[in-house]
Design a protein around this motif. Structure first.
Motif, PDB file in Angstrom:
ATOM      1  N   PHE A 181       8.014   7.189   0.155  1.00 51.67           N
ATOM      2  CA  PHE A 181       8.566   5.963  -0.420  1.00 51.67           C
ATOM      3  C   PHE A 181       9.070   6.203  -1.824  1.00 51.67           C
ATOM      4  O   PHE A 181      10.148   5.716  -2.210  1.00 51.67           O
ATOM      5  N   GLN A 182       8.315   6.932  -2.633  1.00 47.67           N
ATOM      6  CA  GLN A 182       8.745   7.177  -4.000  1.00 47.67           C
ATOM      7  C   GLN A 182      10.049   7.970  -4.045  1.00 47.67           C
ATOM      8  O   GLN A 182      10.919   7.716  -4.892  1.00 47.67           O
ATOM      9  N   THR A 183      10.207   8.916  -3.121  1.00 50.27           N
ATOM     10  CA  THR A 183      11.465   9.666  -3.053  1.00 50.27           C
ATOM     11  C   THR A 183      12.612   8.754  -2.634  1.00 50.27           C
ATOM     12  O   THR A 183      13.722   8.820  -3.184  1.00 50.27           O
ATOM     13  N   LEU A 184      12.344   7.889  -1.641  1.00 42.93           N
ATOM     14  CA  LEU A 184      13.366   6.936  -1.205  1.00 42.93           C
ATOM     15  C   LEU A 184      13.756   6.011  -2.354  1.00 42.93           C
ATOM     16  O   LEU A 184      14.948   5.771  -2.605  1.00 42.93           O
ATOM     17  N   LEU A 185      12.763   5.497  -3.068  1.00 42.29           N
ATOM     18  CA  LEU A 185      13.028   4.579  -4.170  1.00 42.29           C
ATOM     19  C   LEU A 185      13.818   5.258  -5.282  1.00 42.29           C
ATOM     20  O   LEU A 185      14.807   4.704  -5.790  1.00 42.29           O
ATOM     21  N   SER A 186      13.409   6.454  -5.673  1.00 42.68           N
ATOM     22  CA  SER A 186      14.103   7.133  -6.766  1.00 42.68           C
ATOM     23  C   SER A 186      15.519   7.526  -6.364  1.00 42.68           C
ATOM     24  O   SER A 186      16.433   7.528  -7.207  1.00 42.68           O
ATOM     25  N   THR A 187      15.711   7.831  -5.089  1.00 42.50           N
ATOM     26  CA  THR A 187      17.050   8.174  -4.606  1.00 42.50           C
ATOM     27  C   THR A 187      17.967   6.956  -4.628  1.00 42.50           C
ATOM     28  O   THR A 187      19.145   7.051  -5.002  1.00 42.50           O
ATOM     29  N   MET A 188      17.424   5.807  -4.230  1.00 45.10           N
ATOM     30  CA  MET A 188      18.237   4.601  -4.116  1.00 45.10           C
ATOM     31  C   MET A 188      18.341   3.816  -5.428  1.00 45.10           C
ATOM     32  O   MET A 188      19.231   2.977  -5.564  1.00 45.10           O
ATOM     33  N   ARG A 189      17.459   4.092  -6.381  1.00 46.15           N
ATOM     34  CA  ARG A 189      17.434   3.260  -7.591  1.00 46.15           C
ATOM     35  C   ARG A 189      18.788   3.166  -8.297  1.00 46.15           C
ATOM     36  O   ARG A 189      19.178   2.080  -8.754  1.00 46.15           O
ATOM     37  N   PRO A 190      19.544   4.265  -8.427  1.00 46.12           N
ATOM     38  CA  PRO A 190      20.856   4.120  -9.081  1.00 46.12           C
ATOM     39  C   PRO A 190      21.814   3.207  -8.322  1.00 46.12           C
ATOM     40  O   PRO A 190      22.801   2.734  -8.907  1.00 46.12           O
ATOM     41  N   GLU A 191      21.517   2.970  -7.022  1.00 48.04           N
ATOM     42  CA  GLU A 191      22.402   2.143  -6.208  1.00 48.04           C
ATOM     43  C   GLU A 191      21.923   0.693  -6.106  1.00 48.04           C
ATOM     44  O   GLU A 191      22.566  -0.119  -5.441  1.00 48.04           O
ATOM     45  N   LEU A 192      20.780   0.371  -6.722  1.00 56.95           N
ATOM     46  CA  LEU A 192      20.198  -0.952  -6.529  1.00 56.95           C
ATOM     47  C   LEU A 192      20.947  -2.013  -7.318  1.00 56.95           C
ATOM     48  O   LEU A 192      20.963  -1.987  -8.557  1.00 56.95           O
ATOM     49  N   PRO A 193      21.535  -2.982  -6.629  1.00 52.55           N
ATOM     50  CA  PRO A 193      22.154  -4.103  -7.336  1.00 52.55           C
ATOM     51  C   PRO A 193      21.090  -5.136  -7.692  1.00 52.55           C
ATOM     52  O   PRO A 193      19.970  -5.096  -7.195  1.00 52.55           O
ATOM     53  N   THR A 194      21.431  -6.059  -8.553  1.00 56.34           N
ATOM     54  CA  THR A 194      20.529  -7.180  -8.795  1.00 56.34           C
ATOM     55  C   THR A 194      20.603  -8.141  -7.619  1.00 56.34           C
ATOM     56  O   THR A 194      21.584  -8.171  -6.869  1.00 56.34           O
ATOM     57  N   MET A 240      19.138  -3.716   0.425  1.00 62.58           N
ATOM     58  CA  MET A 240      18.320  -2.693  -0.217  1.00 62.58           C
ATOM     59  C   MET A 240      16.836  -3.024  -0.107  1.00 62.58           C
ATOM     60  O   MET A 240      16.002  -2.138   0.109  1.00 62.58           O
ATOM     61  N   ALA A 241      16.475  -4.292  -0.244  1.00 58.77           N
ATOM     62  CA  ALA A 241      15.072  -4.674  -0.096  1.00 58.77           C
ATOM     63  C   ALA A 241      14.583  -4.391   1.316  1.00 58.77           C
ATOM     64  O   ALA A 241      13.464  -3.900   1.511  1.00 58.77           O
ATOM     65  N   ALA A 242      15.411  -4.684   2.306  1.00 59.90           N
ATOM     66  CA  ALA A 242      15.030  -4.423   3.693  1.00 59.90           C
ATOM     67  C   ALA A 242      14.813  -2.942   3.928  1.00 59.90           C
ATOM     68  O   ALA A 242      13.838  -2.525   4.573  1.00 59.90           O
ATOM     69  N   LEU A 243      15.700  -2.113   3.402  1.00 58.73           N
ATOM     70  CA  LEU A 243      15.565  -0.667   3.537  1.00 58.73           C
ATOM     71  C   LEU A 243      14.265  -0.177   2.907  1.00 58.73           C
ATOM     72  O   LEU A 243      13.476   0.557   3.538  1.00 58.73           O
ATOM     73  N   LEU A 244      14.023  -0.571   1.667  1.00 58.57           N
ATOM     74  CA  LEU A 244      12.859  -0.071   0.938  1.00 58.57           C
ATOM     75  C   LEU A 244      11.555  -0.629   1.497  1.00 58.57           C
ATOM     76  O   LEU A 244      10.551   0.094   1.607  1.00 58.57           O
ATOM     77  N   ASN A 245      11.540  -1.898   1.864  1.00 58.68           N
ATOM     78  CA  ASN A 245      10.306  -2.477   2.406  1.00 58.68           C
ATOM     79  C   ASN A 245       9.998  -1.947   3.796  1.00 58.68           C
ATOM     80  O   ASN A 245       8.829  -1.779   4.149  1.00 58.68           O
ATOM     81  N   GLY A 246      11.039  -1.691   4.591  1.00 60.64           N
ATOM     82  CA  GLY A 246      10.798  -1.071   5.889  1.00 60.64           C
ATOM     83  C   GLY A 246      10.228   0.324   5.742  1.00 60.64           C
ATOM     84  O   GLY A 246       9.298   0.714   6.456  1.00 60.64           O
ATOM     85  N   GLY A 247      10.766   1.093   4.791  1.00 56.99           N
ATOM     86  CA  GLY A 247      10.233   2.436   4.547  1.00 56.99           C
ATOM     87  C   GLY A 247       8.816   2.406   4.020  1.00 56.99           C
ATOM     88  O   GLY A 247       7.958   3.180   4.451  1.00 56.99           O
ATOM     89  N   ALA A 248       8.547   1.494   3.084  1.00 60.71           N
ATOM     90  CA  ALA A 248       7.192   1.384   2.529  1.00 60.71           C
ATOM     91  C   ALA A 248       6.203   0.890   3.570  1.00 60.71           C
ATOM     92  O   ALA A 248       5.064   1.363   3.645  1.00 60.71           O
ATOM     93  N   ALA A 283       0.822  -1.216   0.000  1.00 62.05           N
ATOM     94  CA  ALA A 283       0.000   0.000   0.000  1.00 62.05           C
ATOM     95  C   ALA A 283       0.851   1.259   0.000  1.00 62.05           C
ATOM     96  O   ALA A 283       0.401   2.321  -0.455  1.00 62.05           O
ATOM     97  N   GLY A 284       2.085   1.162   0.493  1.00 61.13           N
ATOM     98  CA  GLY A 284       2.964   2.330   0.530  1.00 61.13           C
ATOM     99  C   GLY A 284       3.518   2.730  -0.821  1.00 61.13           C
ATOM    100  O   GLY A 284       4.250   3.730  -0.914  1.00 61.13           O
ATOM    101  N   HIS A 285       3.163   1.993  -1.868  1.00 63.55           N
ATOM    102  CA  HIS A 285       3.741   2.223  -3.198  1.00 63.55           C
ATOM    103  C   HIS A 285       3.652   3.681  -3.633  1.00 63.55           C
ATOM    104  O   HIS A 285       4.625   4.260  -4.124  1.00 63.55           O
ATOM    105  N   GLY A 286       2.487   4.286  -3.514  1.00 63.92           N
ATOM    106  CA  GLY A 286       2.300   5.633  -4.028  1.00 63.92           C
ATOM    107  C   GLY A 286       2.658   6.744  -3.066  1.00 63.92           C
ATOM    108  O   GLY A 286       2.555   7.927  -3.420  1.00 63.92           O
ATOM    109  N   ASP A 287       3.084   6.392  -1.860  1.00 65.92           N
ATOM    110  CA  ASP A 287       3.431   7.413  -0.877  1.00 65.92           C
ATOM    111  C   ASP A 287       4.615   8.246  -1.361  1.00 65.92           C
ATOM    112  O   ASP A 287       5.597   7.706  -1.886  1.00 65.92           O
ATOM    113  N   GLY A 288       4.533   9.538  -1.159  1.00 67.93           N
ATOM    114  CA  GLY A 288       5.592  10.427  -1.634  1.00 67.93           C
ATOM    115  C   GLY A 288       6.941  10.132  -1.011  1.00 67.93           C
ATOM    116  O   GLY A 288       7.984  10.218  -1.679  1.00 67.93           O
TER     117      GLY A 288
END
Length: 461
Positions: free
Chosen positions: A53-66, A82-90, A46-51
């Motif tokens: 989370f989106q800022t966190l995701l866009s900030t971290m996206r260049p750093e995301l490894p596979t 990275m998944a733990a960081l983003l899912n905790g924030g979301a 549900a946190g997908h569209g939150d501002g």
């Protein structure tokens, strides 16, 4: 799994992690751990569209490894950290995640992101994941009990993160199969990362706290697995975690508390029915019940008098909210929204909803009060209470009191309610995921093998 030795908390937790096994985890604990997974995955999606989370995701996206770990709101794969960081924030973005009274915070939003990410990365089974969650929850509760968590919270610490990082590190250590010594080092590393200030409640940084704690838990366990060291008695040391974060603590209490009994069975979790600070939930239930029984027009309200137990307003730091995030920590707004809309929903905390002139006018008619003795009903209360008194312009006064909110561990949501909340969360995200397929997958977590990712979000849309 009772730890009776007179040992310090760092060693006691390491002992507990080493002894953890699915077969020794009580069935009720497993069931509640599974429900926590379902609820936390839903609110993270549900946190997908939150501002924030989106800022966190866009900030971290260049750093995301596979990697093999799932980013819940998007279905992408990345590294466990990275998944733990983003899912905790979301998962904390909407303040819709569960609460444990024992830690005065939100355990699952740190634990589930860590457990899910590490389990997926190492190919652990669903049983391993549930065991890791259960022992991590126990560690959180034992630490909170020994450090007098309410004092810790009142000093300004966000216990969700400061305590959650230790429980999540214990969970990660279990999944990574760390030995006793390396588990102690992992806890020592994690203790040096513990942080989170309540001054940031009502901003994007509050949801960042559990994300950082989750990331740091994975980092601590991985560093320790590779031989990185810390003080093996960090938690109880004279300059250690308890000395720094607690006004008073009994380090020996941790060993006595772990699994004796299991807190998840003894008390359980409070699952949120409303997407706002849990300290507003009694107030939300009280005003919703009041207006159902006594229909009153907003324009006819002269004053709403709100009384809580002493210190009940501690996390409710916004009296005149101007954003949806601030509204989550404003009982004034929660009362106004309930009166105006007859419900408290995810959409109640859009900025435009908070800024409605009708809401801004009504919330200014709310007065705050604290009392050890509730103004109506019995003088006794167990954990907290909320009394709402509405006075009309004609001088009529109607009152309602709520001690146990819906979803509390003493009045738990049933499976149907939990699934309805999950579906609402998935629909709110607007990503096209199939909620029913995801629910089927989650409820079968205990039987999931170690073939790869525990969730298949990409196949659910």
């Amino acid at each position: 799994m009772t730890a009776n030795k007179a040992v310090g908390p760092t060693e006691a937790i390491a002992d507990f992690v080493q002894q953890a096994d699915f077969s020794t985890v009580p069935v009720e604990v497993r069931e509640r751990a599974l429900a926590a997974f379902v609820d936390t995955v839903g609110v993270a999606i549900a946190g997908h569209g939150d501002g924030g989370f989106q800022t966190l995701l866009s900030t971290m996206r260049p750093e995301l490894p596979t990697g093999r770990a799932t980013i819940l709101p998007t279905g992408e794969r990345t590294s466990a950290m990275m998944a733990a960081l983003l899912n905790g924030g979301a998962g904390h973005a909407l303040d819709f995640d569960d609460v444990a009274d024992q830690i005065y915070g939100h355990p699952s939003v740190v634990l589930v992101p860590v457990v899910l990410a590490v389990a997926e990365e190492v190919g652990a089974s669903g049983r391993d994941a549930l065991t890791a969650y259960a022992l991590g929850f126990e560690v959180c509760c034992a630490i909170a009990a020994t450090m007098q968590v309410r004092e810790h919270y009142q000093r300004g610490w966000h216990s969700t993160a400061t305590i959650g990082v230790l429980g999540a590190t214990a969970a990660a250590a279990h999944l990574l199969r760390l030995d006793h010594t390396r588990t102690r080092h992992a806890l020592g590393i994690a203790a040096s990362t513990a942080s989170g200030s309540r001054q940031n409640f009502g901003t994007m940084t509050k949801p960042l706290h559990p994300g950082l704690a989750a990331r740091d838990a994975v980092l601590a366990a991985k560093l320790a697995s590779n031989g990185f060291t810390a003080d093996p008695a960090q938690l109880e040391g004279p300059l250690g975690y308890l000395a720094m974060y607690a006004d008073s603590a009994d380090p020996s209490a941790v060993a006595r508390a772990l699994g004796n009994p299991w807190e998840l069975a003894r008390v359980g979790l409070n699952v949120k029915k409303y997407p706002c600070c849990y300290n507003t939930h009694r107030t939300a239930d009280a005003i919703l019940d009041l207006v159902r029984e006594n229909p009153v027009r907003p324009e006819d309200i002269a004053e709403i008098r709100l009384t809580l137990e002493p210190d009940g307003f501690d996390p409710l730091i916004h009296r005149r909210p101007q954003t949806g995030l601030e509204g989550k920590f404003s009982p004034e707004y929660v009362l106004a929204a309930a009166v105006l809309d007859g419900k408290i929903a995810l959409a109640s905390f859009h900025d435009e909803a908070v800024l409605r002139p009708a809401a801004q006018q009504l919330l200014r008619r709310v007065s705050r009060h604290e009392s050890a003795v509730p103004p109506i009903g019995s003088g006794e209360w167990e954990f907290a209470y909320s009394v709402v008194e509405v006075e009309t312009t004609g001088g009529e006064v109607v009152r309602h009191r709520t001690d146990v909110p819906r979803g509390d561990c003493r009045a738990p949501l049933g499976r149907d309610d939990l699934e309805a909340k999950f579906r609402d969360c998935v629909t709110f995200a607007g990503t096209g995921l199939d909620a029913d397929k995801l629910l089927d997958e989650l409820w079968q977590l205990e039987t999931t093998g170690s073939a790869g990712p525990l969730l298949n979000l990409s196949a659910s849309s």
